[in-house]
Write a protein that holds these residues in place. Structure first.
Motif, PDB file in Angstrom:
ATOM      1  N   HIS A   5      44.180  34.538  55.274  1.00 42.00           N
ATOM      2  CA  HIS A   5      44.832  34.351  56.570  1.00 42.00           C
ATOM      3  C   HIS A   5      45.257  32.899  56.766  1.00 42.00           C
ATOM      4  O   HIS A   5      46.410  32.603  57.116  1.00 42.00           O
ATOM      5  CB  HIS A   5      43.878  34.794  57.686  1.00 42.00           C
ATOM      6  N   ASP A   6      44.336  31.968  56.504  1.00 43.83           N
ATOM      7  CA  ASP A   6      44.630  30.551  56.734  1.00 43.83           C
ATOM      8  C   ASP A   6      45.619  30.005  55.707  1.00 43.83           C
ATOM      9  O   ASP A   6      46.563  29.282  56.058  1.00 43.83           O
ATOM     10  CB  ASP A   6      43.335  29.735  56.694  1.00 43.83           C
ATOM     11  N   ALA A   7      45.404  30.348  54.439  1.00 46.93           N
ATOM     12  CA  ALA A   7      46.268  29.813  53.378  1.00 46.93           C
ATOM     13  C   ALA A   7      47.685  30.360  53.489  1.00 46.93           C
ATOM     14  O   ALA A   7      48.670  29.618  53.337  1.00 46.93           O
ATOM     15  CB  ALA A   7      45.684  30.140  52.008  1.00 46.93           C
ATOM     16  N   LEU A   8      47.830  31.643  53.750  1.00 50.32           N
ATOM     17  CA  LEU A   8      49.157  32.235  53.863  1.00 50.32           C
ATOM     18  C   LEU A   8      49.889  31.715  55.093  1.00 50.32           C
ATOM     19  O   LEU A   8      51.110  31.507  55.054  1.00 50.32           O
ATOM     20  CB  LEU A   8      49.049  33.760  53.911  1.00 50.32           C
ATOM     21  N   GLN A  28      49.702  28.773  56.286  1.00 53.20           N
ATOM     22  CA  GLN A  28      50.151  27.419  55.982  1.00 53.20           C
ATOM     23  C   GLN A  28      51.279  27.402  54.959  1.00 53.20           C
ATOM     24  O   GLN A  28      52.176  26.553  55.024  1.00 53.20           O
ATOM     25  CB  GLN A  28      48.975  26.587  55.448  1.00 53.20           C
ATOM     26  N   ARG A  29      51.265  28.355  54.034  1.00 53.24           N
ATOM     27  CA  ARG A  29      52.137  28.242  52.865  1.00 53.24           C
ATOM     28  C   ARG A  29      53.299  29.233  52.833  1.00 53.24           C
ATOM     29  O   ARG A  29      54.299  29.002  52.144  1.00 53.24           O
ATOM     30  CB  ARG A  29      51.291  28.372  51.591  1.00 53.24           C
ATOM     31  N   ILE A  30      53.182  30.355  53.537  1.00 54.60           N
ATOM     32  CA  ILE A  30      54.244  31.360  53.513  1.00 54.60           C
ATOM     33  C   ILE A  30      54.524  31.812  54.940  1.00 54.60           C
ATOM     34  O   ILE A  30      53.946  32.792  55.420  1.00 54.60           O
ATOM     35  CB  ILE A  30      53.873  32.569  52.626  1.00 54.60           C
ATOM     36  N   PRO A  31      55.419  31.123  55.625  1.00 55.45           N
ATOM     37  CA  PRO A  31      55.730  31.494  57.015  1.00 55.45           C
ATOM     38  C   PRO A  31      56.319  32.905  57.109  1.00 55.45           C
ATOM     39  O   PRO A  31      57.026  33.358  56.218  1.00 55.45           O
ATOM     40  CB  PRO A  31      56.776  30.446  57.436  1.00 55.45           C
ATOM     41  N   GLY A  32      56.004  33.562  58.198  1.00 59.70           N
ATOM     42  CA  GLY A  32      56.614  34.857  58.474  1.00 59.70           C
ATOM     43  C   GLY A  32      55.810  36.065  58.064  1.00 59.70           C
ATOM     44  O   GLY A  32      56.187  37.199  58.372  1.00 59.70           O
ATOM     45  N   ILE A  33      54.690  35.859  57.356  1.00 61.51           N
ATOM     46  CA  ILE A  33      53.859  36.996  56.975  1.00 61.51           C
ATOM     47  C   ILE A  33      53.106  37.511  58.201  1.00 61.51           C
ATOM     48  O   ILE A  33      52.602  36.739  59.003  1.00 61.51           O
ATOM     49  CB  ILE A  33      52.872  36.607  55.853  1.00 61.51           C
ATOM     50  N   ARG A  34      53.039  38.832  58.323  1.00 59.48           N
ATOM     51  CA  ARG A  34      52.306  39.460  59.418  1.00 59.48           C
ATOM     52  C   ARG A  34      51.024  40.087  58.879  1.00 59.48           C
ATOM     53  O   ARG A  34      50.973  40.561  57.740  1.00 59.48           O
ATOM     54  CB  ARG A  34      53.162  40.535  60.102  1.00 59.48           C
ATOM     55  N   TYR A  35      50.000  40.116  59.726  1.00 65.22           N
ATOM     56  CA  TYR A  35      48.695  40.647  59.348  1.00 65.22           C
ATOM     57  C   TYR A  35      48.335  41.830  60.238  1.00 65.22           C
ATOM     58  O   TYR A  35      48.800  41.933  61.367  1.00 65.22           O
ATOM     59  CB  TYR A  35      47.611  39.574  59.486  1.00 65.22           C
ATOM     60  N   GLN A  36      47.471  42.674  59.734  1.00 62.39           N
ATOM     61  CA  GLN A  36      46.958  43.758  60.565  1.00 62.39           C
ATOM     62  C   GLN A  36      46.094  43.169  61.681  1.00 62.39           C
ATOM     63  O   GLN A  36      45.340  42.216  61.473  1.00 62.39           O
ATOM     64  CB  GLN A  36      46.130  44.730  59.722  1.00 62.39           C
ATOM     65  N   ASP A  37      46.176  43.758  62.848  1.00 61.30           N
ATOM     66  CA  ASP A  37      45.394  43.295  63.996  1.00 61.30           C
ATOM     67  C   ASP A  37      43.911  43.140  63.664  1.00 61.30           C
ATOM     68  O   ASP A  37      43.328  43.964  62.953  1.00 61.30           O
ATOM     69  CB  ASP A  37      45.498  44.306  65.146  1.00 61.30           C
ATOM     70  N   SER A  90      33.373  41.870  44.838  1.00 60.83           N
ATOM     71  CA  SER A  90      33.272  41.360  43.466  1.00 60.83           C
ATOM     72  C   SER A  90      34.185  40.160  43.233  1.00 60.83           C
ATOM     73  O   SER A  90      34.218  39.607  42.136  1.00 60.83           O
ATOM     74  CB  SER A  90      33.630  42.469  42.467  1.00 60.83           C
ATOM     75  N   MET A  91      34.947  39.761  44.256  1.00 61.81           N
ATOM     76  CA  MET A  91      35.834  38.601  44.148  1.00 61.81           C
ATOM     77  C   MET A  91      35.148  37.343  44.653  1.00 61.81           C
ATOM     78  O   MET A  91      34.115  37.393  45.315  1.00 61.81           O
ATOM     79  CB  MET A  91      37.105  38.842  44.978  1.00 61.81           C
ATOM     80  N   ASP A  92      35.755  36.203  44.328  1.00 57.03           N
ATOM     81  CA  ASP A  92      35.350  34.944  44.945  1.00 57.03           C
ATOM     82  C   ASP A  92      36.606  34.229  45.445  1.00 57.03           C
ATOM     83  O   ASP A  92      37.723  34.722  45.280  1.00 57.03           O
ATOM     84  CB  ASP A  92      34.538  34.069  43.984  1.00 57.03           C
ATOM     85  N   LEU A  93      36.411  33.076  46.056  1.00 57.96           N
ATOM     86  CA  LEU A  93      37.544  32.374  46.655  1.00 57.96           C
ATOM     87  C   LEU A  93      38.526  31.862  45.605  1.00 57.96           C
ATOM     88  O   LEU A  93      39.713  31.685  45.892  1.00 57.96           O
ATOM     89  CB  LEU A  93      37.043  31.223  47.527  1.00 57.96           C
ATOM     90  N   LYS A  94      38.063  31.630  44.378  1.00 63.96           N
ATOM     91  CA  LYS A  94      38.988  31.224  43.313  1.00 63.96           C
ATOM     92  C   LYS A  94      39.972  32.354  43.003  1.00 63.96           C
ATOM     93  O   LYS A  94      41.148  32.101  42.725  1.00 63.96           O
ATOM     94  CB  LYS A  94      38.213  30.826  42.063  1.00 63.96           C
ATOM     95  N   ASP A  95      39.478  33.581  43.030  1.00 67.21           N
ATOM     96  CA  ASP A  95      40.366  34.729  42.828  1.00 67.21           C
ATOM     97  C   ASP A  95      41.413  34.787  43.938  1.00 67.21           C
ATOM     98  O   ASP A  95      42.609  34.988  43.687  1.00 67.21           O
ATOM     99  CB  ASP A  95      39.563  36.033  42.836  1.00 67.21           C
ATOM    100  N   ALA A  96      40.961  34.613  45.176  1.00 68.63           N
ATOM    101  CA  ALA A  96      41.886  34.654  46.316  1.00 68.63           C
ATOM    102  C   ALA A  96      42.895  33.512  46.243  1.00 68.63           C
ATOM    103  O   ALA A  96      44.080  33.690  46.573  1.00 68.63           O
ATOM    104  CB  ALA A  96      41.098  34.587  47.619  1.00 68.63           C
ATOM    105  N   GLU A  97      42.446  32.354  45.818  1.00 73.96           N
ATOM    106  CA  GLU A  97      43.351  31.208  45.690  1.00 73.96           C
ATOM    107  C   GLU A  97      44.425  31.489  44.646  1.00 73.96           C
ATOM    108  O   GLU A  97      45.603  31.147  44.837  1.00 73.96           O
ATOM    109  CB  GLU A  97      42.560  29.962  45.298  1.00 73.96           C
ATOM    110  N   TYR A  98      44.041  32.130  43.547  1.00 73.56           N
ATOM    111  CA  TYR A  98      45.002  32.486  42.504  1.00 73.56           C
ATOM    112  C   TYR A  98      46.061  33.440  43.067  1.00 73.56           C
ATOM    113  O   TYR A  98      47.262  33.292  42.795  1.00 73.56           O
ATOM    114  CB  TYR A  98      44.268  33.137  41.334  1.00 73.56           C
ATOM    115  N   VAL A  99      45.620  34.414  43.863  1.00 76.03           N
ATOM    116  CA  VAL A  99      46.553  35.367  44.457  1.00 76.03           C
ATOM    117  C   VAL A  99      47.566  34.652  45.337  1.00 76.03           C
ATOM    118  O   VAL A  99      48.787  34.874  45.239  1.00 76.03           O
ATOM    119  CB  VAL A  99      45.793  36.430  45.282  1.00 76.03           C
ATOM    120  N   VAL A 100      47.093  33.765  46.202  1.00 74.68           N
ATOM    121  CA  VAL A 100      47.987  33.055  47.117  1.00 74.68           C
ATOM    122  C   VAL A 100      48.937  32.150  46.348  1.00 74.68           C
ATOM    123  O   VAL A 100      50.137  32.074  46.664  1.00 74.68           O
ATOM    124  CB  VAL A 100      47.174  32.232  48.141  1.00 74.68           C
ATOM    125  N   ASP A 101      48.438  31.477  45.316  1.00 80.48           N
ATOM    126  CA  ASP A 101      49.292  30.589  44.506  1.00 80.48           C
ATOM    127  C   ASP A 101      50.463  31.354  43.909  1.00 80.48           C
ATOM    128  O   ASP A 101      51.618  30.906  43.967  1.00 80.48           O
ATOM    129  CB  ASP A 101      48.476  29.941  43.388  1.00 80.48           C
TER     130      ASP A 101
END
Length: 395
Positions: free
Chosen positions: A284-287, A289-298, A376-387
């Motif tokens: 939520h926070d990374a996207l 900051q880095r990809i304007p316009g993305i919408r999230y589920q409530d 089973s994920m960690d924040l490094k996995d999530a960071e890779y996805v956002v990158d």
């Protein structure tokens, strides 16, 4: 021309291991539990299943939990015990997995599809009321992605004879608006323990409910309609196999092998929930900051949400690539992003109605993307996805 060259270019720095959108988290404790049951000599439905049902009932704060072999079976039996059959109509959202509608067809009823709210991705009382007819006998409410629907409000607006059944396949651990666990309403609530769920036993499901008589009936229906199960007959030879079948039942029972895993998984839910929340917060926070316009589920960061899925809606109006091209490109990076789901109104089996009758579902379906999230994920996995997602969308 730009699009084609970008899509054909082989990505660099791809992670070695595929990152699925959902992966179970099993520890040595689950392995030990399975070994214990295997060594016991009894792997079918028995004392372990009973213990899991009791522990899950306590976790959900309900009177009864009856385990079955899938959430599909749970939904089917929930309709069956409420008399749904030939000629009846069952309202459900178009944006759901096919089993939500399939179970009505199994009983000869008609699934009537309705639109969703584009922010919550769930049905609302207003949208359900638009589809209500004299033939409506049930509404299957889907807690999409893990976000709880306000079932109290739904009950308030629907006629009393219309049964509400909750499809909580995504929602173990979510809470209603009043803070109590999803499953502890007065509605039959169906859970899934499929491989990618928040609590996984590979396969399986359960129905949470309060009515003593209905719970006993489901227990018989899941095992051919018999009044006693194999474990009871095993420990006490005097227990008859049947006092005569009064109703056609089904082979839908759970097993002690699955229950042994489930009991451990249940104890680990707090840890799992914390991991999912950390990943959701990062996304939520990374996207933002880095990809304007993305919408999230409530309320994806709120206690109402179990965060089984992390669904976003892409700003396709400002993108060169389509949603499907983004999805394909993420797969090239070994990221198991998915789409949940292809709307049922686009499937000939369920509907001949035009997409114009489902404007919100159609809008969301063209933009939605599920990012990987699991315990089973960690924040490094999530960071890779956002990158990688940022690279792809900025093309």
């Amino acid at each position: 021309m730009i699009k084609e060259s970008v899509l054909l270019k082989k990505p660099e720095n791809v992670r070695a291991e595929f990152l699925p959108f959902g992966k179970p988290n099993f520890s040595e404790e689950e392995i030990s539990a399975v070994t214990r049951v295997l060594n016991s000599g009894w792997v079918g439905m028995g004392q372990e299943t009973l213990a899991f049902e009791q522990e899950l009932a306590c976790y959900l704060n309900v009177s009864h939990v009856v385990t079955v072999n899938s959430c599909t079976s749970a939904l089917f039996l929930s309709l069956l015990i409420h008399g749904i059959g030939e000629g009846d109509e069952v309202i459900c959202p178009s944006l759901t997995w096919c089993s939500t509608a399939n179970v009505a067809l199994y009983l000869g009823a008609k699934p009537v599809l309705c639109d969703i709210d584009p922010d919550s991705l769930c049905v609302t009382p207003e949208l359900v009321l638009e589809k209500l007819t004299p033939k409506t006998k049930a509404v299957i409410v889907v807690h999409m992605g893990g976000l709880s629907v306000d079932v109290e409000q739904m009950r308030h607006v629907l006629p009393k004879h219309v049964t509400i059944i909750e499809d909580a396949a995504h929602a173990l651990g979510a809470k209603y608006r009043n803070g109590i666990p999803v499953g502890s309403s007065e509605n039959p609530t169906c859970f899934s323990f499929y491989a990618n769920k928040n609590l996984s036993t590979g396969e399986g499901g359960a129905i949470a409910l309060f009515d003593d008589a209905l719970a006993e009936r489901i227990k018989k229906l899941r095992q051919h309609g018999l009044s006693s199960n194999a474990w009871e007959r095993f420990i006490d030879p005097k227990v008859p196999i049947s006092r005569g079948l009064n109703e056609l039942g089904y082979k839908m029972n759970y097993t002690d092998l699955q229950a042994s895993i489930g009991r451990v998984q249940l104890k680990r839910q707090t840890v799992f929930s914390d991991i999912r929340l950390d990943i959701a917060r990062y996304y939520h926070d990374a996207l933002n900051q880095r990809i304007p316009g993305i919408r999230y589920q409530d309320e994806v960061l709120n206690f109402h949400h179990a965060r089984h899925l992390f669904v976003i809606q892409l700003p396709i109006e400002t993108m060169i690539l389509s949603r499907n091209e983004v999805l394909s490109r993420l797969r090239d990076f070994n990221i198991g992003a998915c789409v949940h789901y292809l709307p049922l109104h686009q499937m000939p089996l369920f509907s001949s109605e035009t997409s114009s009758l489902f404007p919100n579902t159609q809008f969301v379906a063209e933009r939605m993307l599920t990012l990987p999230i699991s315990a089973s994920m960690d924040l490094k996995d999530a960071e890779y996805v956002v990158d990688q997602l940022e690279k792809i969308i900025r093309i």
